[in-house]
Design a protein around this motif. Structure first.
Motif, short mmCIF file in Angstrom:
data_model
loop_
_atom_site.label_atom_id
_atom_site.label_comp_id
_atom_site.label_asym_id
_atom_site.label_seq_id
_atom_site.Cartn_x
_atom_site.Cartn_y
_atom_site.Cartn_z
N GLN A 199 -7.41 -4.95 -0.23
CA GLN A 199 -6.72 -4.08 0.71
C GLN A 199 -7.65 -2.91 1.01
OE1 GLN A 199 -3.39 -3.97 2.17
NE2 GLN A 199 -4.44 -2.35 3.28
N GLU A 200 -7.88 -2.68 2.28
CA GLU A 200 -8.76 -1.58 2.65
C GLU A 200 -8.04 -0.25 2.43
OE1 GLU A 200 -11.18 -0.38 6.63
OE2 GLU A 200 -11.12 -2.52 6.11
N VAL A 201 -8.72 0.66 1.74
CA VAL A 201 -8.14 1.98 1.51
C VAL A 201 -9.08 3.06 2.02
CG1 VAL A 201 -6.88 1.19 -0.53
CG2 VAL A 201 -9.12 2.24 -0.81
N GLU A 202 -8.50 4.19 2.36
CA GLU A 202 -9.28 5.36 2.74
C GLU A 202 -9.39 6.30 1.55
OE1 GLU A 202 -10.65 5.60 5.70
OE2 GLU A 202 -9.69 3.76 6.45
N LEU A 203 -10.48 7.06 1.49
CA LEU A 203 -10.67 7.96 0.36
C LEU A 203 -9.57 9.01 0.25
CD1 LEU A 203 -14.54 8.53 0.37
CD2 LEU A 203 -13.18 7.46 -1.44
N GLU A 204 -8.91 9.34 1.35
CA GLU A 204 -7.85 10.34 1.32
C GLU A 204 -6.49 9.74 0.97
OE1 GLU A 204 -8.19 13.45 1.31
OE2 GLU A 204 -10.28 13.64 1.95
N LEU A 245 -2.87 12.60 -6.24
CA LEU A 245 -4.33 12.71 -6.20
C LEU A 245 -4.91 11.52 -5.46
CD1 LEU A 245 -4.50 13.90 -9.85
CD2 LEU A 245 -5.53 15.19 -7.98
N SER A 246 -5.95 11.76 -4.69
CA SER A 246 -6.51 10.74 -3.82
C SER A 246 -7.65 9.98 -4.50
CB SER A 246 -7.03 11.39 -2.54
OG SER A 246 -8.15 12.23 -2.85
N TYR A 247 -8.08 8.90 -3.85
CA TYR A 247 -9.27 8.17 -4.30
C TYR A 247 -10.48 9.11 -4.28
CZ TYR A 247 -6.61 3.85 -3.75
OH TYR A 247 -5.66 2.86 -3.86
N LYS A 248 -10.52 10.00 -3.31
CA LYS A 248 -11.62 10.96 -3.23
C LYS A 248 -11.61 11.91 -4.43
CE LYS A 248 -13.49 14.67 -0.31
NZ LYS A 248 -13.27 15.47 0.92
N ILE A 270 -5.08 -2.63 -4.30
CA ILE A 270 -4.19 -2.96 -3.18
C ILE A 270 -3.65 -1.70 -2.52
CG2 ILE A 270 -3.57 -5.25 -4.02
CD1 ILE A 270 -0.93 -4.01 -5.04
N GLY A 271 -4.23 -0.55 -2.88
CA GLY A 271 -3.83 0.69 -2.22
C GLY A 271 -2.53 1.27 -2.71
N LYS A 284 0.83 -1.20 0.00
CA LYS A 284 0.00 0.00 0.00
C LYS A 284 0.87 1.25 0.00
CE LYS A 284 -3.79 2.17 2.57
NZ LYS A 284 -4.71 2.05 3.73
N GLY A 285 0.50 2.22 -0.85
CA GLY A 285 1.20 3.48 -0.92
C GLY A 285 2.38 3.51 -1.86
N GLU A 286 2.80 2.35 -2.38
CA GLU A 286 3.97 2.32 -3.26
C GLU A 286 3.58 2.71 -4.68
OE1 GLU A 286 6.61 -1.16 -1.04
OE2 GLU A 286 5.91 -1.46 -3.09
#
Length: 551
Positions: A195-200, A220-223, A97-98, A73-75
């Protein structure tokens, strides 16, 4: 100005933005579509239908494969691909997978790819097998660990229903030391755990110039992606019944929004072309009854110039929105298109930039104002500020366009100082000049920033300069944009040669060398040799003075 203060708001549009299935990432919209309409075509790729069920399953499988390769996640995961089903699969697989989707232009040459890979510190790249030689050249100079290759022919049907580009009909290459994308997906067993992700969380890192400097990764975020897909679908009427023709590159923010995210949000169907071809466009609209097309004005003109264009049935086409890259969209061109299609209107699509996930404005279909970029989209505020005092300008006065919305970026990747210059208290300072008229339609007047737009592609002067000075005979180089009737702008380079220059170095030779080293739209059209370049006391090139001297 926010929507409530606009002089015009379409009576047929809801006053507030409503999310079709609530606040959740777009890959969850894809999953919902697969559950509710598993057999519905999500993508039509030269006649091959990929259903929502299949697209969701393939992106699940690819997500699992990436996890197995160690992606966390985050990569950042780099996409080095043209339009293709694989782009959809990889885009949503990465986000499931974030991890962060990081598009690279498939027009990149070695130096351009190397810069972006190293700036990201990327370990994984997903690419066309035809682009492998470029990757192989730069891999030793980067942190790349895994190369996933794919062939555009993997999803082509035996009997294509649209003209297929010759370059994607080549045989598949299996290269030692790389992974085949299709084989990776086929090898996955068991259910996808996700993988659980947050909108931010960061979903996308897309490279842009910001206001100045070398390309920077706008985060840019999922939101952001969800908000813009919802706002555009609602304001521009992208509906579940629609069949959208996607030609504009998906690695470009506008193509990604209107060609990939909006259709998935709306549960619509995409007729996907690998690249623009006027005959393929006519065949796609006629054969698959396309209702919606986002284009670039030169595309519309090329389509109308096909010798037997009138033989194609384009009666299904209800909506065409275009961007004026190279050629301005005029009422005359709009009228010509309406007559050509027997009823479909054509007008300016929107204004926006990568840092806002684009489409900050839209043109109301019932109140088109030629020469403007429309009114502020849902939940979007646009202000025009004096660049020196920060005072807000009155209607009709020109200043810097400043934007705030739920779609604005979270900053530039690992560049806090540049972020502070552009993102201030939730407002993006665009570096663009514009005005708001009495009804709050935005009029774009040009750029304060030095970025050059060549046929819609962003060209960053510092990047081209840094590549030019790698030529063994060049001591200094400065780059700026000059007007061009076909491409909007083209690149002009001012070059200072090293002492005792090789007499064989000519403008023509340097241009030919540049064609081998950089994407075609970055190659200088003109080269002017100088004894010296104007610089500040600190040695920074004064492009402003060069522009004044050239005007």
């Amino acid at each position: 100005m926010d929507r409530q203060r606009c002089g015009y708001w379409p009576s047929d549009l809801a006053p507030e933005l409503n999310y079709k299935r609530g606040l959740k990432p777009l890959h969850e919209y894809l999953r919902d579509n697969a559950r509710q309409n598993p057999e519905k075509a999500a993508i039509i790729w030269y006649g091959r239908e990929i259903s929502y069920g299949e697209l969701n399953d393939l992106s699940d499988r690819f997500a699992t494969a990436l996890s197995d390769l160690g992606v966390r996640k985050g990569e950042p995961v780099v996409l080095f691909l043209s339009n293709s089903p694989q782009y959809f699969i990889a885009h949503y697989g990465i986000q499931k997978i974030g991890a962060a989707v990081c598009p690279c232009s498939p027009l990149f040459k070695e130096w351009e790819l190397e810069y972006q890979l190293n700036d990201l510190g990327a370990k994984v790249i997903v690419a066309s097998d035809s682009l492998y030689p470029i990757i192989a050249e730069v891999k030793p100079k980067t942190k790349l660990e895994h190369i996933v290759l794919t062939n555009y022919g993997d999803f082509l049907p035996p009997a294509p229903g649209i003209k297929v580009p010759e370059e994607i009909l080549g045989s598949k290459q299996l290269i030692q030391g790389t992974y085949d994308m299709l084989s990776l997906m086929n090898a996955v067993e068991g259910p996808f755990l996700g993988q659980e992700v947050e909108l931010e969380d960061i979903a996308l890192i897309i490279y842009t110039s910001g206001t100045t400097g070398k390309p920077k990764g706008a985060m840019l975020s999922y939101k952001s992606a969800l908000f813009k897909a919802a706002a555009v679908a609602q304001s521009s009427s992208v509906l579940e019944k629609d069949v959208l023709l996607t030609v504009v590159p998906l690695y470009h923010i506008a193509g990604m929004l209107l060609g990939l995210n909006c259709p998935i949000y709306a549960n619509a169907t995409v007729v996907l072309l690998q690249r623009f071809d006027p005959v393929a466009v006519l065949e796609g609209i006629a054969n698959y009854r396309c209702t919606w097309w986002y284009s670039i004005v030169p595309m519309n003109l090329s389509v109308m110039q096909v010798p037997n264009a009138g033989e194609y049935d384009l009666s299904s086409l209800e909506t065409t929105r275009a961007t004026s890259f190279g050629i301005a969209l005029t009422p005359e061109i709009g009228k010509q298109w309406t007559e050509f299609t027997k009823g479909c209107s054509l007008f300016e699509g929107a204004y926006g930039l990568s840092e806002t996930h684009t489409a900050d404005t839209f043109m109301p279909a019932g109140a088109v104002k030629w020469g403007t970029q429309g009114i502020a989209n849902y939940e979007t505020r646009i202000r025009i500020l004096d660049t020196e005092t920060g005072r807000e300008k009155e209607p009709g006065e020109m200043g810097e366009i400043v934007i705030s919305s739920p779609g604005v970026f979270k900053g530039y990747w690992q560049k806090p100082l540049e972020t502070e210059q552009t993102l201030r208290e939730g407002w993006v300072y665009t570096g663009d000049m514009g005005r708001l008229d009495k009804d709050h339609y935005l009029i774009f007047d040009g750029r304060f920033k030095e970025m050059i737009k060549v046929s819609g592609y962003s060209v960053f002067p510092e990047e081209v300069e840094s590549m030019l000075i790698r030529h063994q005979g060049i001591a200094q180089a400065a780059v700026l944009g000059v007007s061009d009737g076909q491409k909007g702008e083209v690149v002009k380079a001012f070059v200072v040669l090293k002492p005792d220059p090789d007499p064989s170095i000519t403008a023509e030779n340097l241009i030919a060398w540049a064609r081998e080293k950089m994407a075609h739209y970055k190659v200088p059209r003109y080269i002017e040799f100088r004894e010296s370049l104007p610089v500040t006391g600190a040695g920074k090139i004064l492009r402003r003075l060069l522009k004044e001297e050239s005007s």
